[in-house]
Design a protein around this motif. Structure first.
Motif, PDB file in Angstrom:
ATOM      1  N   LEU A  90     -34.129  23.917  50.594  1.00 59.97           N
ATOM      2  CA  LEU A  90     -33.383  24.012  51.849  1.00 59.97           C
ATOM      3  C   LEU A  90     -34.343  24.340  52.975  1.00 59.97           C
ATOM      4  N   GLU A  91     -34.194  23.658  54.082  1.00 64.78           N
ATOM      5  CA  GLU A  91     -35.001  23.909  55.267  1.00 64.78           C
ATOM      6  C   GLU A  91     -34.070  23.944  56.474  1.00 64.78           C
ATOM      7  N   GLU A  92     -33.917  25.132  57.089  1.00 65.69           N
ATOM      8  CA  GLU A  92     -33.011  25.318  58.219  1.00 65.69           C
ATOM      9  C   GLU A  92     -31.579  24.926  57.854  1.00 65.69           C
ATOM     10  N   GLY A  93     -31.165  25.269  56.631  1.00 64.04           N
ATOM     11  CA  GLY A  93     -29.823  24.989  56.165  1.00 64.04           C
ATOM     12  C   GLY A  93     -29.572  23.569  55.741  1.00 64.04           C
ATOM     13  N   GLU A  94     -30.600  22.731  55.731  1.00 62.53           N
ATOM     14  CA  GLU A  94     -30.452  21.326  55.379  1.00 62.53           C
ATOM     15  C   GLU A  94     -31.133  21.042  54.041  1.00 62.53           C
ATOM     16  N   GLN A  95     -30.429  20.297  53.180  1.00 65.13           N
ATOM     17  CA  GLN A  95     -30.965  19.941  51.878  1.00 65.13           C
ATOM     18  C   GLN A  95     -32.049  18.877  52.038  1.00 65.13           C
ATOM     19  N   ARG A  96     -33.181  19.093  51.344  1.00 66.16           N
ATOM     20  CA  ARG A  96     -34.284  18.142  51.413  1.00 66.16           C
ATOM     21  C   ARG A  96     -34.839  17.920  50.014  1.00 66.16           C
ATOM     22  N   LEU A  97     -35.347  16.724  49.803  1.00 65.92           N
ATOM     23  CA  LEU A  97     -35.985  16.357  48.541  1.00 65.92           C
ATOM     24  C   LEU A  97     -37.403  15.904  48.832  1.00 65.92           C
ATOM     25  N   LEU A  98     -38.275  16.212  47.897  1.00 64.54           N
ATOM     26  CA  LEU A  98     -39.687  15.894  48.084  1.00 64.54           C
ATOM     27  C   LEU A  98     -40.270  15.418  46.774  1.00 64.54           C
ATOM     28  N   THR A  99     -41.031  14.353  46.841  1.00 63.95           N
ATOM     29  CA  THR A  99     -41.772  13.864  45.680  1.00 63.95           C
ATOM     30  C   THR A  99     -43.228  13.711  46.087  1.00 63.95           C
ATOM     31  N   ALA A 100     -44.121  13.996  45.153  1.00 60.68           N
ATOM     32  CA  ALA A 100     -45.549  13.919  45.456  1.00 60.68           C
ATOM     33  C   ALA A 100     -46.324  13.623  44.186  1.00 60.68           C
ATOM     34  N   ASP A 101     -47.527  13.082  44.392  1.00 64.39           N
ATOM     35  CA  ASP A 101     -48.388  12.789  43.237  1.00 64.39           C
ATOM     36  C   ASP A 101     -48.914  14.060  42.597  1.00 64.39           C
ATOM     37  N   SER A 102     -49.205  15.065  43.403  1.00 58.43           N
ATOM     38  CA  SER A 102     -49.752  16.318  42.862  1.00 58.43           C
ATOM     39  C   SER A 102     -49.400  17.470  43.781  1.00 58.43           C
ATOM     40  N   ALA A 103     -49.563  18.686  43.255  1.00 57.30           N
ATOM     41  CA  ALA A 103     -49.299  19.903  44.029  1.00 57.30           C
ATOM     42  C   ALA A 103     -50.227  21.009  43.539  1.00 57.30           C
ATOM     43  N   GLN A 104     -50.680  21.832  44.477  1.00 58.79           N
ATOM     44  CA  GLN A 104     -51.544  22.962  44.178  1.00 58.79           C
ATOM     45  C   GLN A 104     -51.096  24.178  44.973  1.00 58.79           C
ATOM     46  N   VAL A 105     -51.440  25.361  44.466  1.00 59.60           N
ATOM     47  CA  VAL A 105     -51.175  26.605  45.175  1.00 59.60           C
ATOM     48  C   VAL A 105     -52.434  27.005  45.932  1.00 59.60           C
ATOM     49  N   ILE A 106     -52.288  27.211  47.244  1.00 60.97           N
ATOM     50  CA  ILE A 106     -53.405  27.591  48.102  1.00 60.97           C
ATOM     51  C   ILE A 106     -53.105  28.953  48.707  1.00 60.97           C
ATOM     52  N   ASN A 107     -54.095  29.826  48.714  1.00 62.10           N
ATOM     53  CA  ASN A 107     -53.960  31.159  49.299  1.00 62.10           C
ATOM     54  C   ASN A 107     -54.813  31.256  50.557  1.00 62.10           C
ATOM     55  N   ASP A 108     -54.243  31.824  51.611  1.00 64.15           N
ATOM     56  CA  ASP A 108     -55.017  32.114  52.807  1.00 64.15           C
ATOM     57  C   ASP A 108     -54.622  33.497  53.327  1.00 64.15           C
TER      58      ASP A 108
END
Length: 368
Positions: A179-197
């Motif tokens: 959910l983003e601002e009360g709106e349903q969203r779907l996302l697909t991607a080839d890869s994902a990583q966790v980044i810390n800053d």
């Protein structure tokens, strides 16, 4: 001695019970935060027990003075209400001897509290910091198990990965609903990583597509090469950093706040000795007083005392008061107040009245 063992037993039982009860209440809040992180997928289950264990020294440091003071008041108040202290005085065991015994116990409790404030709490805080840092650096492949839908630390967010690359610490063929601002969203991607800053932990998707507009039935597709979603915001607490520093580090830093923190560690345990004097004199036998009549005044005294100590320490740390004027003088006033509670002002007034002859009796004596 039998009397001493009896008094110590009367104190130890409520002290243990009060500490257990207060520890459960104080740990409940910390456990709620840790459990929320565990259920959100950002904290492995085996780290929950470790984080709770490291919270225990801090909790015990906070509750020991209040628990010890309340246990003294309850135990000595019960003895006064049951006329046991009157019997002890009749057998030669006066309030002065009770005071010496309680102060001896207070010295031992103060030494134990110094162990917490000077060593155990800083050690537990440093260990917690290192553990949180280690957990924050975990790759995405450890947070999400491939082939399973996983709730992550976002409201209504579900993440799925078909496979993973442990060597790179990334997830492959990723699907996410959120959910983003009360709106349903779907996302697909080839890869994902966790980044810390410096601001927090982000889940970074590469080469994917974002689908929006489900509520308006106007589906929109947005191609992206990289997209970041916040997993956990980094909260940096200056007081927490000071709490994890050793005594030598605080002293060598030379800053006012660090020196004030070191002064707190050195002065805070001394409040136990003040509470010993208060407890003995607050619970002195008074006719028609209940067994727990001193509990309410003791709680009020404790709250006001702690508020004054913390306020003065904060003022010293912020520069409103000089370093030498930290709350040591509150302990001195507390000791004086404790001995003032021992004075029976009604009896003192009667003695003064009897000691000073009235004007009429003096004139009659001179006439005769």
């Amino acid at each position: 001695m039998i009397i001493q063992r009896y008094i110590l037993k009367q104190i130890a039982v409520p002290f243990v019970l009060i500490c257990i009860l207060l520890a459960i209440l104080l740990l409940a809040e910390a456990f709620g935060d840790v459990l929320t992180r565990a259920l959100g997928g950002t904290l492995p289950g085996n780290a929950v027990a470790m984080l709770m264990l490291y919270q225990l020294p801090l909790v015990l440091q906070e509750l020991m003075p209040g628990g010890f003071f309340l246990a003294l008041v309850i135990a000595l108040g019960q003895m006064s209400g049951s006329n046991e202290r009157v019997v002890l005085q009749a057998t030669g065991y006066s309030d002065a001897k009770i005071m010496r015994l309680i102060l001896l116990v207070g010295v031992l409790a103060t030494a134990l509290l110094y162990l917490f404030t000077l060593y155990l709490v800083p050690l537990a805080s440093r260990t917690t910091e290192m553990l949180n840092k280690t957990l924050a650096e975990r790759p995405a492949a450890e947070i999400v198990q491939p082939g399973q839908f996983t709730s992550i630390d976002r409201d209504g967010s579900v993440l799925y990965a078909q496979s993973s690359d442990p060597a790179a610490g990334s997830l492959l063929s990723v699907f996410m609903a959120f959910l983003e601002e009360g709106e349903q969203r779907l996302l697909t991607a080839d890869s994902a990583q966790v980044i810390n800053d410096g601001e927090g932990r982000y889940l970074v998707f590469s080469n994917g597509e974002l689908l929006t507009g489900f509520d308006d039935e106007q589906l929109e597709r947005t191609q992206f090469s990289q997209m970041s979603l916040l997993l956990e915001r980094r909260e940096v607490s200056d007081s927490f950093n000071r709490r994890s520093r050793t005594n030598q580090e605080l002293w060598e830093s030379g800053t006012r706040r660090n020196i004030a923190t070191l002064q707190w560690r050195l002065l805070y345990p001394l409040s136990l000795l003040v509470f010993c004097i208060w407890a003995v004199n607050l619970t002195r036998y008074k006719p028609r007083s209940g067994k727990n009549a001193a509990v309410l005044p003791a709680v009020i005294f404790y709250v006001v005392y702690q508020y004054l100590c913390r306020t003065v320490n904060a003022s010293v740390g912020s520069g409103n008061l000089p370093l030498w004027l930290n709350f040591w003088w509150i302990h001195v006033i507390g000791v004086a107040l404790g001995f003032a509670l021992r004075i029976d002002f009604a009896d003192l007034k009667t003695r003064l009245r009897n000691a000073v002859p009235s004007r009429g009796s003096a004139s009659r004596g001179s006439t005769s």
